[in-house]
Design a protein around this motif. Structure first.
Motif, PDB file in Angstrom:
ATOM      1  N   LEU A  49      28.437 -18.050 124.365  1.00  0.00           N
ATOM      2  CA  LEU A  49      28.398 -18.297 122.923  1.00  0.00           C
ATOM      3  C   LEU A  49      29.733 -17.952 122.252  1.00  0.00           C
ATOM      4  O   LEU A  49      30.573 -17.259 122.823  1.00  0.00           O
ATOM      5  CB  LEU A  49      27.275 -17.473 122.283  1.00  0.00           C
ATOM      6  N   GLU A  50      29.890 -18.417 121.036  1.00  0.00           N
ATOM      7  CA  GLU A  50      31.032 -17.994 120.225  1.00  0.00           C
ATOM      8  C   GLU A  50      30.598 -17.310 118.931  1.00  0.00           C
ATOM      9  O   GLU A  50      31.405 -16.678 118.278  1.00  0.00           O
ATOM     10  CB  GLU A  50      31.938 -19.185 119.888  1.00  0.00           C
ATOM     11  N   GLU A  51      29.346 -17.483 118.542  1.00  0.00           N
ATOM     12  CA  GLU A  51      28.836 -16.852 117.327  1.00  0.00           C
ATOM     13  C   GLU A  51      27.510 -16.195 117.693  1.00  0.00           C
ATOM     14  O   GLU A  51      26.532 -16.885 117.985  1.00  0.00           O
ATOM     15  CB  GLU A  51      28.615 -17.879 116.213  1.00  0.00           C
ATOM     16  N   VAL A  52      27.478 -14.849 117.680  1.00  0.00           N
ATOM     17  CA  VAL A  52      26.285 -14.118 118.092  1.00  0.00           C
ATOM     18  C   VAL A  52      25.825 -13.257 116.924  1.00  0.00           C
ATOM     19  O   VAL A  52      26.657 -12.585 116.297  1.00  0.00           O
ATOM     20  CB  VAL A  52      26.606 -13.215 119.313  1.00  0.00           C
ATOM     21  N   TYR A  53      24.550 -13.304 116.618  1.00  0.00           N
ATOM     22  CA  TYR A  53      24.003 -12.465 115.553  1.00  0.00           C
ATOM     23  C   TYR A  53      23.097 -11.431 116.200  1.00  0.00           C
ATOM     24  O   TYR A  53      22.095 -11.771 116.808  1.00  0.00           O
ATOM     25  CB  TYR A  53      23.255 -13.313 114.526  1.00  0.00           C
ATOM     26  N   CYS A  54      23.488 -10.151 116.070  1.00  0.00           N
ATOM     27  CA  CYS A  54      22.757  -9.090 116.751  1.00  0.00           C
ATOM     28  C   CYS A  54      21.877  -8.355 115.752  1.00  0.00           C
ATOM     29  O   CYS A  54      22.380  -7.775 114.786  1.00  0.00           O
ATOM     30  CB  CYS A  54      23.757  -8.127 117.400  1.00  0.00           C
ATOM     31  N   GLY A  55      20.590  -8.387 115.982  1.00  0.00           N
ATOM     32  CA  GLY A  55      19.667  -7.629 115.154  1.00  0.00           C
ATOM     33  C   GLY A  55      19.158  -8.433 113.972  1.00  0.00           C
ATOM     34  O   GLY A  55      19.724  -9.437 113.566  1.00  0.00           O
TER      35      GLY A  55
END
Lengths: 415, 389
Positions: free
Chosen positions: A383-389
């Motif tokens: 990925l290049e854009e990760v949203y954590c939480g």
């Protein structure tokens, strides 16, 4: 069945590295929607807002009713391979170096037909799971995968080219003292990383977790200070040629807004969070970008951890949010600069982390282990854009919907 | 509504400018030579010509508008047919209506393309938006990979074998050996066909055409004009044209001919059994096989049995692609869409020389063009017959 990747042999430094080539880069504006979805690991296609027809290839008008209202929506991933080929001749330099290349025609359950890369474990007649991945040109491409996990399926050469999987790779984590670093080392080693370098600034300063990291096998603590260009240059001279993935965990954070804020802290926030990223990119970036076609342990990704408030500030952390917005902007320029090499720029957006600087905030807060997991999953998926939480995902969703409304909500206007 | 006939309009002056594998000359040069050849045959000067229909992929930055000044033509009918393999049939049927209505007296239909080193790769890279977005990023196999997928699906669906496709390629090579202008000059055996190097499985070397430079032309005029000039001519008995047929077929196992074949025979007043020779668009054998089926020479899926049961050479019971077709003559860009038509005009006017089919009175020409994404979008066909038929 995929054959497991063998650990790479030590390289002869006298030998020429293969110059990275890229698959075809050009896309229409509409097709960039595939790239946006691939960067986030979603399988999204255009859906007609009027009649619901799912479109592929991407269009400017509905192929069923000519409506121009086409929305990118997550789409069922099932499909069946109805034809396959193994290409033995291509005029394109990237594919020419990788022949033979398998691809096929897939009938999607959602309706359209897609030409797709075929994972080595699928062929004509098979049910498949479709996914969007970024290729080396950083463009979204459709991949047909087995519906059930197969042994070492991520070792398929196709998947290695579409992901930044840590297996057999050497990784530099820039700040040993960051709470995420220890769980991150564990997660990377579990994923098969061959060596982890961990940066330590001001080594004379004692800190509690050092012994635990120093005791780990295949982990080396190295002097690294993102505010000191000389320290970065000398470390890059030593390990820059074997840094396959760089994960920047260095960050400086102080609560508070602008009016009552201390400009000394503000300068530190900018120096570590913004200029630190720039110095890291300058010292390690070019070497990594030149080594993206270097076999099993080729350079694959530059990872940056950002507060989700890079998108829209939390006034309680006003200057820190400003540093995150600036770092995000730098990362997008770096992404453009790296795109000519196939090196991935991965941003991991995170909500408030469960640490001393967010102590008074209510949950949910992101634990270091959860952040570590998101980073490694993002590398494995490419990925290049990760949203954590939940907080980061929620903020990103609201930001996509209406950045103006989000700003007013965050600054106290929301009910 | 019943379609009107093309009575009173004829096709004449067929010209082939012999193909060259690589050439430094431009499309303008090739088109000029073909046009000159056709006008010379008719005894016309360029100043007399009032209609021009052009097909070419390599005129850039010009269009046929630029060609009017470049070639010194003053026209009242100017058309461009960007339909690749379907171009000649479409050019002929449009020109025929304009001539019939009196909008124009003579239309020169010309196709020609240049082929320099690396120009094929550059042509591919800007071929279509869907190709750029959704085909090239997947291995960049070009048309070879597209037709490999169609061939793979066709074989799986109907049980065709590589040998069935080989029969088409081998028979065409036999025909080409009689055509001094064919680029392929060596005999081809079935064994050589089957053991050729793979290009994109299941397609191998002799399933593919060789890109080259060349041009083709013919004239469309009123019948009395042809007679006045003493030109042998062919009548246009019937035509069909279709684009993006069967869009819901998940993969192309049939072309637009299957929608329109009945109309073609009805308009032409004949049946498949009355056809003396057939010119299919043959950039890969599988598509020729589909044309046999979709144009009614056998049922769908019986193409393999059809080629096993017939002799496709000039002297055989089903003469097919008598010049050698693109597979053995070469593919000169858009001229590939003219090769069959020009050869068919020669055949029914008894001008084919070494490739002449005995007593060829009626020919079926079919065209197929433009892999926009995953399939050929344009299909067309015409039945023509000799002036004395």
């Amino acid at each position: 069945m995929t054959s497991p990747l063998k650990p790479p042999k030590k390289k002869d430094p006298q030998k020429r590295s293969i110059v990275p080539t890229l698959p075809p880069l050009g896309r229409s504006r509409a097709a960039l929607g595939l790239t946006v979805a691939a960067a986030e690991g979603r399988f999204a296609l255009q859906h007609c807002a009027e009649c619901g027809t799912v479109q592929y290839p991407p269009r400017d008008a509905c192929t069923h009713c000519l409506s121009v209202e086409l929305d990118w929506r997550d789409t069922p991933t099932g499909g069946t391979v109805i034809a396959e080929t193994r290409i033995h001749a291509s005029p394109d330099p990237y594919f020419r170096e990788r022949l033979p290349w398998r691809m096929g025609t897939v009938k999607l359950d959602a309706g359209p037909v897609a030409l797709a890369h075929l994972h080595g474990d699928v062929g004509r007649g098979d049910r498949v799971r479709l996914s969007l991945h970024l290729d080396k040109a950083a463009q979204g491409v459709i991949v047909a995968l087995p519906t059930e996990r197969t042994d070492v399926m991520e070792d398929d050469p196709l998947m290695r080219s579409l992901t930044a999987h840590p297996r057999h790779r050497r990784i530099l984590i820039t700040d040993a003292r960051a709470p995420v670093t220890l769980p991150l080392i564990h997660a990377l080693q579990k994923a098969g990383a061959s060596h982890v370098f961990v940066g330590e600034a001001e080594a004379w300063r004692r800190w509690p977790g050092r012994a635990a990291i120093a005791a780990l096998e295949n982990v080396s603590i190295m002097p690294l200070d993102v505010t000191d260009a000389d320290s970065l240059q000398s470390l890059a001279g030593e390990i820059g040629g074997k840094t396959d993935i760089l994960i920047n965990t260095a960050r400086f954070i102080r609560p508070g807004g602008v009016l009552g804020g201390d400009t000394v802290f503000a300068r530190d926030e900018m120096d570590v969070n913004v200029l630190g990223l720039m110095r890291l990119a300058q010292s390690f970036g070019p070497g990594m970008a030149a080594r993206t076609a270097d076999g099993t342990n080729s350079a694959a990704a530059f990872v940056n951890i950002l507060s989700a408030h890079a998108l829209s500030p939390d006034p309680g952390y006003g200057v820190f949010a400003a540093s995150q917005a600036a770092a995000r902007s730098l990362s997008q320029t770096l992404r453009a600069e790296f795109s000519h090499s196939g090196l991935r720029m991965m941003n991991v957006y995170v909500g408030p982390t469960d640490d001393e600087w967010h102590q008074p905030l209510p949950p949910p807060k992101v634990t270091p282990a959860a952040l570590a997991r998101s980073i490694v999953d993002g590398l494995i998926e490419g990925l290049e854009e990760v949203y954590c939480g939940d907080v980061a995902r929620d903020l990103a969703e609201r930001w996509r919907r209406d950045p103006g409304v989000l700003e007013r909500e965050l600054t106290g206007g929301g009910a | 509504m019943k379609r009107q006939s093309y009575d009173g309009v004829v096709l004449t002056a067929p010209v082939t400018v012999p193909y060259v594998r690589y050439s430094q000359e431009t499309a303008h040069w090739w088109i000029a030579r073909a046009l000159r050849g056709a006008l010379d045959k008719a005894g016309m000067s360029p100043r007399e010509l009032d209609g021009f229909s052009v097909s070419s992929f390599t005129l850039f930055p010009d269009t046929p508008v630029g060609l009017t000044q470049h070639l010194g033509l003053t026209l009242r009918y100017l058309d461009t047919i960007p339909m690749g393999g379907a171009s000649s049939v479409v050019a002929a049927r449009r020109a025929a209506r304009a001539v019939q209505a009196g909008d124009v007296d003579v239309v020169a239909c010309v196709a020609g393309d240049a082929n320099r080193i690396d120009s094929f790769r550059r042509l591919l890279s800007s071929f279509s938006r869907f190709s750029m977005d959704a085909a090239y990023p997947y291995g960049y196999g070009g048309p070879n990979a597209n037709f490999a997928l169609l061939t793979d699906a066709y074989m799986a669906e109907y049980g065709a074998t590589r040998e069935d496709f080989g029969r088409i390629a081998v028979a065409q090579r036999d025909n080409a050996l009689r055509n001094p202008d064919a680029l392929m000059k060596k005999p081809l055996t079935m064994e050589q066909y089957l053991s050729a190097r793979p290009v994109s499985d299941p397609i191998a070397l002799f399933d593919c055409v060789m890109p080259c430079a060349g041009a083709e032309a013919f004239l469309v005029m009123r019948e009395n004009e042809a007679e006045r000039r003493g030109l042998p001519f062919a009548r246009l008995d019937g035509t069909i044209e279709r684009h993006n047929a069967f869009p819901d077929d998940p993969i192309q196992l049939r072309g637009g001919w299957a929608m329109d074949a009945d109309e073609l025979y009805e308009m032409s007043g004949c049946a498949p059994g009355d056809i003396d020779l057939m010119q299919t668009y043959d950039d890969y054998p599988v598509i020729s096989m589909m044309q046999f089926e979709d144009l009614g020479f056998c049922a769908k899926g019986e193409g393999p049995a059809f080629v096993r049961g017939h002799d496709l050479t000039i002297e055989g019971d089903f003469p097919h692609n008598t010049s050698g077709g693109q597979l053995s003559v070469g593919q000169a860009g858009a001229a590939g869409g003219y090769l069959g038509m020009v050869e068919a005009i020669r055949q029914v006017t008894d001008e084919a020389g070494p490739t002449q089919v005995k007593d060829a009175a009626r020919a079926l020409v079919s065209g197929f063009g433009m892999i926009n994404y995953d399939r050929g979008v344009c299909s067309a066909a015409a039945i023509i017959s000799g002036g004395n038929a």
